[in-house]
Design a protein around this motif. Structure first.
Motif, mmCIF file in Angstrom:
data_model
loop_
_atom_site.group_PDB
_atom_site.id
_atom_site.type_symbol
_atom_site.label_atom_id
_atom_site.label_comp_id
_atom_site.label_asym_id
_atom_site.label_seq_id
_atom_site.Cartn_x
_atom_site.Cartn_y
_atom_site.Cartn_z
ATOM 1 N N ILE A 1 0.843 -1.192 0.000
ATOM 2 C CA ILE A 1 0.000 0.000 0.000
ATOM 3 C C ILE A 1 0.883 1.248 0.000
ATOM 4 O O ILE A 1 1.600 1.497 0.952
ATOM 5 C CB ILE A 1 -0.936 0.001 1.215
ATOM 6 C CG1 ILE A 1 -1.803 -1.258 1.180
ATOM 7 C CG2 ILE A 1 -1.790 1.260 1.257
ATOM 8 C CD1 ILE A 1 -2.568 -1.526 2.435
ATOM 9 N N LEU B 1 3.726 0.076 3.962
ATOM 10 C CA LEU B 1 2.824 -0.926 4.528
ATOM 11 C C LEU B 1 2.645 -2.047 3.524
ATOM 12 O O LEU B 1 2.128 -1.854 2.420
ATOM 13 C CB LEU B 1 1.478 -0.287 4.844
ATOM 14 C CG LEU B 1 0.402 -1.160 5.445
ATOM 15 C CD1 LEU B 1 0.884 -1.780 6.752
ATOM 16 C CD2 LEU B 1 -0.849 -0.359 5.685
ATOM 17 N N THR C 1 -4.405 7.775 9.214
ATOM 18 C CA THR C 1 -4.263 6.593 10.065
ATOM 19 C C THR C 1 -5.556 5.800 10.112
ATOM 20 O O THR C 1 -5.554 4.575 9.971
ATOM 21 C CB THR C 1 -3.828 7.002 11.486
ATOM 22 O OG1 THR C 1 -2.556 7.661 11.400
ATOM 23 C CG2 THR C 1 -3.695 5.798 12.400
ATOM 24 N N GLY D 1 2.003 5.421 8.759
ATOM 25 C CA GLY D 1 2.427 5.831 7.422
ATOM 26 C C GLY D 1 3.870 6.302 7.357
ATOM 27 O O GLY D 1 4.292 6.890 6.371
ATOM 28 N N GLU E 1 -7.944 5.663 7.925
ATOM 29 C CA GLU E 1 -8.182 5.020 6.631
ATOM 30 C C GLU E 1 -7.317 3.771 6.486
ATOM 31 O O GLU E 1 -7.779 2.740 5.999
ATOM 32 C CB GLU E 1 -7.877 5.981 5.486
ATOM 33 C CG GLU E 1 -8.869 7.106 5.330
ATOM 34 C CD GLU E 1 -8.426 8.146 4.323
ATOM 35 O OE1 GLU E 1 -9.325 8.725 3.679
ATOM 36 O OE2 GLU E 1 -7.206 8.403 4.159
ATOM 37 N N ARG E 2 -6.072 3.877 6.916
ATOM 38 C CA ARG E 2 -5.140 2.759 6.832
ATOM 39 C C ARG E 2 -5.629 1.594 7.695
ATOM 40 O O ARG E 2 -5.646 0.441 7.256
ATOM 41 C CB ARG E 2 -3.749 3.234 7.273
ATOM 42 C CG ARG E 2 -2.626 2.326 6.877
ATOM 43 C CD ARG E 2 -1.256 2.960 7.176
ATOM 44 N NE ARG E 2 -1.039 4.165 6.382
ATOM 45 C CZ ARG E 2 -1.114 5.416 6.856
ATOM 46 N NH1 ARG E 2 -1.353 5.645 8.118
ATOM 47 N NH2 ARG E 2 -0.912 6.442 6.057
ATOM 48 N N GLN F 1 4.344 1.598 10.509
ATOM 49 C CA GLN F 1 3.567 1.255 9.323
ATOM 50 C C GLN F 1 2.138 1.773 9.454
ATOM 51 O O GLN F 1 1.578 2.300 8.494
ATOM 52 C CB GLN F 1 3.551 -0.253 9.103
ATOM 53 C CG GLN F 1 4.883 -0.810 8.638
ATOM 54 C CD GLN F 1 4.862 -2.306 8.567
ATOM 55 O OE1 GLN F 1 4.511 -2.966 9.536
ATOM 56 N NE2 GLN F 1 5.239 -2.841 7.426
ATOM 57 N N LEU F 2 1.561 1.634 10.637
ATOM 58 C CA LEU F 2 0.198 2.124 10.861
ATOM 59 C C LEU F 2 0.099 3.626 10.659
ATOM 60 O O LEU F 2 -0.883 4.127 10.130
ATOM 61 C CB LEU F 2 -0.250 1.815 12.294
ATOM 62 C CG LEU F 2 -1.114 0.615 12.531
ATOM 63 C CD1 LEU F 2 -1.613 0.598 13.960
ATOM 64 C CD2 LEU F 2 -2.253 0.508 11.576
ATOM 65 N N LEU G 1 -8.764 -0.010 6.176
ATOM 66 C CA LEU G 1 -8.398 -0.836 5.035
ATOM 67 C C LEU G 1 -7.819 -2.174 5.499
ATOM 68 O O LEU G 1 -8.184 -3.236 4.989
ATOM 69 C CB LEU G 1 -7.396 -0.110 4.139
ATOM 70 C CG LEU G 1 -6.835 -0.915 2.970
ATOM 71 C CD1 LEU G 1 -7.955 -1.318 2.005
ATOM 72 C CD2 LEU G 1 -5.763 -0.113 2.251
ATOM 73 N N LEU G 2 -6.934 -2.125 6.471
ATOM 74 C CA LEU G 2 -6.340 -3.358 6.983
ATOM 75 C C LEU G 2 -7.397 -4.299 7.554
ATOM 76 O O LEU G 2 -7.364 -5.508 7.321
ATOM 77 C CB LEU G 2 -5.299 -3.041 8.062
ATOM 78 C CG LEU G 2 -3.997 -2.437 7.554
ATOM 79 C CD1 LEU G 2 -3.184 -1.886 8.707
ATOM 80 C CD2 LEU G 2 -3.213 -3.478 6.781
ATOM 81 N N MET H 1 -2.648 7.927 2.987
ATOM 82 C CA MET H 1 -3.900 7.756 3.719
ATOM 83 C C MET H 1 -3.743 8.285 5.125
ATOM 84 O O MET H 1 -2.641 8.362 5.638
ATOM 85 C CB MET H 1 -4.258 6.270 3.858
ATOM 86 C CG MET H 1 -4.500 5.513 2.632
ATOM 87 S SD MET H 1 -4.884 3.811 3.128
ATOM 88 C CE MET H 1 -5.062 3.087 1.548
#
Length: 79
Positions: free
Chosen positions: A4, A74, A10, A70, A12-13, A67-68, A16-17, A8
């Motif tokens: 990814i 990710l 946080t 950004g 949104e990320r 990673q969470l 999505l996950l 985005m």
């Protein structure tokens, strides 16, 4: 494996996950120790994430906090 790169927020990320891993809001809330209502508000961007929320979410999803947030790319392993 999904990489990814799109910028985005946080929430949104994390949303999505959860979708990619097929985790419900209820299961997520239970997994990090918050109410379903609180999780729903955080996942919709209505309420901010605390540092503790980020740490617990990263542990729950088996990824790093960076990673969470950004700060690092990710890459997600999808079953």
């Amino acid at each position: 494996m999904i990489d990814i790169k799109k910028p985005m927020t946080t929430y949104e990320r994390i949303s999505l996950l959860l979708r990619l891993k097929k985790i419900t809001t209820t299961a997520f809330a239970e997994g990090i120790g918050i109410s379903r209502s609180s999780a729903s508000q955080k996942l919709s961007g209505k309420v901010s994430w605390s540092a503790q929320d980020i740490t617990k979410t990263a542990e729950f999803l088996h990824i790093s906090s960076d990673q969470l947030l950004g700060l690092e790319p990710l890459t997600v392993q999808v079953d």
